[in-house]
Design an enzyme around this catalytic site. Structure first.
Site: not given
Ligand code: GRF
Length: 201
Positions: A19-20, A73, A99, A101, A115, A117, A144, A150-151, A153
Site C-alpha cells: 500500500g505504498s 469471481r 486480481r 477484474l 490503475n 502499472h 503508467s 476490459e483488456g 493494462d
Molecule cells: C506498484 O508497483 C504498482 O505499480 C503495481 O503494484 C505495486 C503496488 O505497490 N500495480 P504498493 O502496494 O503500492 O507498494
C-alpha cells in the site's frame, strides 16, 4: 460550479499488499484544497500492510477476501461493488490490487476506475515488468496510470513517469526506482482526473 468550491471526489483505493501508493494518494488528499478524499481502502487480502496503515490514519477500511468466494469471481466483485456504493464512492483507484477484474466490475465503474502499472505501457503489460524490461535491453522503464478497461493494462493512458535503467540494474533496484516515481505520478494524475470530474459535475 467552481471546482475550487466543490466537494472533494470520494475515492476508494483497492490494494492487496504494502500500500505504498495508497499512502502517497492519502498524503496528497490531506493537502488543502485537494481534489479528492480517500473515503475507503479495500483489500482482498487479510493482513495486507496497507490496511493497517489506512486505519491508523482514520480511513474506513474493508476486507473482502476473494478466498471466501471460492471460484465465484462475480460474487466477490458484487460484494466489492456493494461496499463501494454504500460508501458513496465516485472513483476507484487500483493500487497494487492483484486480481484481474471481470468485465462486470469494469463496466460497472467504466470511466471511473484507474490503475497504476509499473511499466511504460504499452510495453510490458502483466507481471514481472522489471525483469522483462531489463531482459529486453530497454534503456528506460517507468510507470503508467491508465483508465481500466476490459483488456488487462490496455486502457487509455493518463500519465507516465520514466526512470533510466542502469548497466548493473536488477529487478529489485529497478522496482525501487520505479516506486519512487509512482508515488509522485499517481497522486498527480488522480488529482487531475478528479478535478476534471468536478468540473463536469
Ligand atoms: C506498484 O508497483 C504498482 O505499480 C503495481 O503494484 C505495486 C503496488 O505497490 N500495480 P504498493 O502496494 O503500492 O507498494
Amino acid at each position: 460550479m467552481s471546482p475550487a468550491l466543490s466537494e472533494p471526489i470520494r475515492v476508494a483505493v483497492l490494494i492487496s499488499g504494502a500500500g505504498s501508493n495508497m499512502a502517497a494518494l492519502v498524503e496528497r488528499a490531506e493537502a488543502p484544497g485537494a481534489a479528492y478524499e480517500v473515503a475507503l481502502v479495500l483489500s482482498n487480502i487479510a493482513g495486507a500492510a496497507g490496511l493497517e496503515l489506512a486505519s491508523n490514519k482514520g480511513i474506513a477500511t474493508a476486507l473482502i477476501e476473494h478466498r471466501g468466494f471460492g471460484k465465484d469471481r462475480l460474487a466477490h466483485e458484487r460484494a466489492i461493488d456493494e461496499a463501494l456504493r454504500s460508501a458513496g464512492i465516485q472513483v476507484v483507484a487500483l493500487a497494487g490490487y492483484m486480481r484481474v477484474l471481470t468485465p462486470w466490475l469494469v463496466q460497472a465503474w467504466q470511466g471511473r476506475m484507474i490503475n497504476i502499472h509499473p511499466s511504460l505501457l504499452p510495453l510490458h503489460p502483466g507481471l514481472d515488468t522489471h525483469a522483462r524490461a531489463i531482459a529486453a535491453g530497454d534503456a528506460e522503464a517507468g510507470c503508467s496510470v491508465h483508465i481500466v478497461t476490459e483488456g488487462v493494462d490496455e486502457g487509455p493512458i493518463l500519465g507516465q513517469a520514466r526512470v533510466d535503467i542502469s548497466d548493473n540494474e536488477t529487478p529489485e533496484s529497478l522496482a525501487q526506482k520505479v516506486k519512487a516515481v509512482e508515488h509522485n505520478l499517481y497522486p498527480e494524475v488522480l488529482s487531475r482526473f478528479c478535478q476534471a470530474l468536478s468540473v463536469e459535475a
